[in-house]
Design a protein around this motif. Structure first.
Motif, mmCIF file in Angstrom:
data_model
loop_
_atom_site.group_PDB
_atom_site.id
_atom_site.type_symbol
_atom_site.label_atom_id
_atom_site.label_comp_id
_atom_site.label_asym_id
_atom_site.label_seq_id
_atom_site.Cartn_x
_atom_site.Cartn_y
_atom_site.Cartn_z
ATOM 1 N N HIS A 87 0.818 -1.216 0.000
ATOM 2 C CA HIS A 87 0.000 0.000 0.000
ATOM 3 C C HIS A 87 0.851 1.264 0.000
ATOM 4 C CE1 HIS A 87 -3.722 -2.237 0.417
ATOM 5 N NE2 HIS A 87 -3.031 -3.046 1.194
ATOM 6 N N CYS A 88 1.948 1.219 -0.763
ATOM 7 C CA CYS A 88 2.812 2.403 -0.782
ATOM 8 C C CYS A 88 2.180 3.501 -1.627
ATOM 9 C CB CYS A 88 4.212 2.043 -1.283
ATOM 10 S SG CYS A 88 4.335 1.531 -3.006
ATOM 11 N N GLY A 89 1.667 3.140 -2.803
ATOM 12 C CA GLY A 89 1.035 4.158 -3.651
ATOM 13 C C GLY A 89 1.812 4.485 -4.912
ATOM 14 N N ALA A 90 2.935 3.792 -5.149
ATOM 15 C CA ALA A 90 3.740 4.082 -6.345
ATOM 16 C C ALA A 90 2.930 3.872 -7.627
ATOM 17 C CB ALA A 90 4.990 3.205 -6.362
ATOM 18 N N LEU A 92 -0.072 4.680 -8.234
ATOM 19 C CA LEU A 92 -0.966 5.798 -8.547
ATOM 20 C C LEU A 92 -0.349 6.710 -9.604
ATOM 21 C CD1 LEU A 92 -1.973 6.890 -4.938
ATOM 22 C CD2 LEU A 92 -3.071 5.210 -6.388
ATOM 23 N N LEU A 102 -6.119 5.966 -3.659
ATOM 24 C CA LEU A 102 -5.720 5.968 -2.258
ATOM 25 C C LEU A 102 -6.953 6.280 -1.415
ATOM 26 C CD1 LEU A 102 -3.005 5.469 -0.993
ATOM 27 C CD2 LEU A 102 -2.509 7.894 -1.179
ATOM 28 N N ARG A 104 -8.294 7.774 1.605
ATOM 29 C CA ARG A 104 -7.680 8.756 2.490
ATOM 30 C C ARG A 104 -8.113 8.627 3.954
ATOM 31 N NH1 ARG A 104 -6.573 10.675 -2.353
ATOM 32 N NH2 ARG A 104 -4.460 11.478 -2.488
ATOM 33 N N GLU A 105 -8.869 7.568 4.255
ATOM 34 C CA GLU A 105 -9.157 7.243 5.655
ATOM 35 C C GLU A 105 -8.125 6.226 6.147
ATOM 36 O OE1 GLU A 105 -11.720 7.909 8.054
ATOM 37 O OE2 GLU A 105 -11.769 9.731 6.808
ATOM 38 N N THR A 106 -8.035 5.123 5.412
ATOM 39 C CA THR A 106 -7.138 4.035 5.841
ATOM 40 C C THR A 106 -5.742 4.202 5.254
ATOM 41 O OG1 THR A 106 -7.642 2.686 3.897
ATOM 42 C CG2 THR A 106 -9.092 2.428 5.805
ATOM 43 N N TRP A 107 -5.608 5.038 4.260
ATOM 44 C CA TRP A 107 -4.369 5.216 3.506
ATOM 45 C C TRP A 107 -3.932 3.934 2.823
ATOM 46 C CZ3 TRP A 107 -3.052 9.798 1.952
ATOM 47 C CH2 TRP A 107 -3.572 10.886 2.667
ATOM 48 N N GLU A 108 -4.895 3.072 2.524
ATOM 49 C CA GLU A 108 -4.573 1.894 1.724
ATOM 50 C C GLU A 108 -4.932 2.174 0.273
ATOM 51 O OE1 GLU A 108 -6.398 -1.539 3.452
ATOM 52 O OE2 GLU A 108 -4.806 -1.684 4.948
#
Lengths: 135, 391
Positions: A87-90, A92, A102, A104-108
């Protein structure tokens, strides 16, 4: 009206024949090519988004099958290995649709099949290599 | 009115310590004020999880029979450093497997490197060792091959010379072609902006002047327990700072050490960075003892008050020009969009905030359960701003 993303596998002997154009001519279907390739063994692979009346869609697919084309729904194709995703976000940075988002509550990172067009850009951009192609 | 680490440890032992994460303390301070929080809270836990290239592991393989003084060694075909004693080796996170095509077909995949070897070992998987030697009277053996596991090697320590960067660049691409960097894929003409910090949860941003984190500080490392060994390489504290003490450029770093046994691949994960190389994502959590109000003020820092520099990775970073295109806050970065040179640019993180939060939570649980005591630093880390007494 229905709209489906499908993966077509063409056998060797069908690769040089105009099969898909018949979907437009004879079955009133619209299609958008998301991906097309011919493997070294000359099997064809086509990822389509097909739009049309449900009855036309069913008849069109029936026709494709009669030509020896193997059909799968696209949602099976890009899968996330939940064990490996950090769940890093690369991903995106490269996803052209909203299929990877992403939360934006769990940041997953949420992966939604429906919006995935199977462009595969995320597959190599994912550092832990969690995005897998299954054709 | 302050507390000592000994007093805090006493409360931890009794199971009475009040522990909050660096996220939770923000609202708490907003609600109750710095003074009350300093009085009632004992420890603030932080966390970060991201690719940290300057990482690796020392392994002592145990002696072969007959003995061997290893000259060259590979773990799953990844070369390890052998220029130390007979069966001591160091496997670095970014070393690539022999015969990997690297960037010959650009951008390279970098599927398996030292970081993956470390992950495999920590996951309990077998790793193939191949070693060569020239042979000596005391170490006659010239070849040694066998499968090893973390269980059967003599020692295995993670020893990372530079981790947990205090703040980092936001990477963008001003050129007209896609570039592949250690900050991820950067699309042309400011197509995206990638950042890599846990911001308000990041360990060193919560103790910006290194008032509590020092040599010997016990930490969460890769799912197990580790220690701050020294300041990290490139540790630089002589940087511009915001009023809240946080650096507005990449600044301090730490070197960390810990037993690989007891670590967990969830917090020690091999990464492949397209077109760049292999590396290791490391999870680190550092407890900050609430010694006084000053500690609380620093630890209550919010994303909106931490600023990062936006840097072009097509020319400015590779050429080392030092040019900064602008500054943005982590609150802006986390909103998903920032503005650079008048253009709205989508953002993507490389540092997993969900996992950073998880780590801060685990460390909090360990401390509350009395399983993890705080340490008095043997020596504080160098910090120009603290030493000068400048805030």
């Amino acid at each position: 009206m229905v709209r489906h993303k499908i993966v077509l596998h063409f056998p060797h002997e069908q690769v040089d024949k105009p099969v898909v154009s018949k979907l437009v001519r004879d079955y009133n279907l619209d299609f958008n090519i998301l991906k097309a390739s011919i493997t070294p063994r000359e099997e064809g692979l086509l990822v389509l988004e097909v739009t049309g009346e449900e009855a036309d869609y069913d008849r069109g697919l029936e026709y494709l099958r009669s030509c020896g084309v193997d059909i799968q729904p696209l949602s099976q194709d890009i899968r996330r290995n939940e064990e490996r995703c950090t769940h890093c976000g690369a991903c995106l940075a490269v996803c052209p649709t909203e299929a990877l988002r992403l939360d934006r509550e769990t940041w997953e990172v949420r992966f939604s099949d429906d919006e995935c067009v199977a462009c595969e850009l995320c597959v190599r951009a994912c550092p832990p290599r969690a995005m897998e192609v299954h054709y | 009115m302050g507390k000592t680490i000994a007093e805090i440890n006493e409360r931890i032992r009794k199971g009475e310590a009040v522990v909050v994460t660096a996220e939770e303390i923000i609202d708490l301070v907003e609600e109750k004020g710095v003074e009350e929080v300093a009085r009632t809270v004992d420890v603030v836990t932080t966390g970060t999880f991201g690719p940290m290239c300057s990482s690796g592991a020392f392994i002592n393989l145990g002696h072969a029979q007959p003995r061997i003084k290893i000259h060259r060694a590979w773990l799953n075909e990844v070369p390890a450093y052998c220029g130390i004693a007979a069966v001591d080796i160091y496997i670095g996170a970014t070393e690539m497997a022999e015969h990997d095509p690297l960037n010959e077909v650009f951008p390279g995949d970098f599927r398996y490197g030292g970081g993956h070897v470390i992950e495999d070992l920590v996951a309990g998987r077998r790793v193939h060792l191949r070693a060569e030697a020239y042979g000596t009277d005391c170490y006659p053996n010239r070849r040694w091959e066998k499968d090893i596991t973390l269980e059967d090697v003599k020692e295995a320590w993670l020893f990372n010379p530079r981790n947990a960067y205090q703040n980092y660049n936001v990477a963008v691409n001003l050129s007209e072609r896609v570039i592949y960097t250690y900050m991820g894929v950067l699309r042309p003409n400011l197509g995206n902006a990638n950042y890599c910090s846990a911001g308000q949860l990041s360990p060193l941003l919560n103790d910006p002047l290194f008032r509590t984190i020092g040599i010997g500080t016990r930490i969460f490392l890769g799912g197990g327990v580790g220690y701050v060994a020294w300041h990290g390489t490139q540790h630089n504290t002589d940087v511009p700072r915001a009023d809240n003490g946080t650096p507005t450029r990449p600044a301090g770093t730490i070197a960390v050490i810990g037993d690989l046994r007891g670590m967990n691949p969830r917090y020690l994960t091999g990464y492949s960075i397209l077109g760049y190389g292999a590396t290791l994502a490391v999870g680190i959590g550092i407890p900050i003892p609430v010694l006084d109000e000053e500690v609380v003020r620093y630890a209550a820092v919010r994303d909106a008050d931490i600023t990062a520099p936006v840097v072009d990775y097509s020319v400015d970073y590779p050429q080392g020009t030092g040019r900064v295109l602008g500054e943005v806050t982590y609150a802006e970065l986390k909103s998903g969009r920032i503005v650079v040179e008048g253009k709205e640019v989508p953002t993507a993180p490389l540092s997993s905030y969900s996992r950073a939060r998880e780590i801060a939570g685990i460390l909090k649980d360990w401390i509350r359960q009395g399983r993890f005591l705080l340490t008095e630093p043997v020596e504080l880390l160098p910090c120009a701003a603290r030493e000068k007494g400048v805030r």
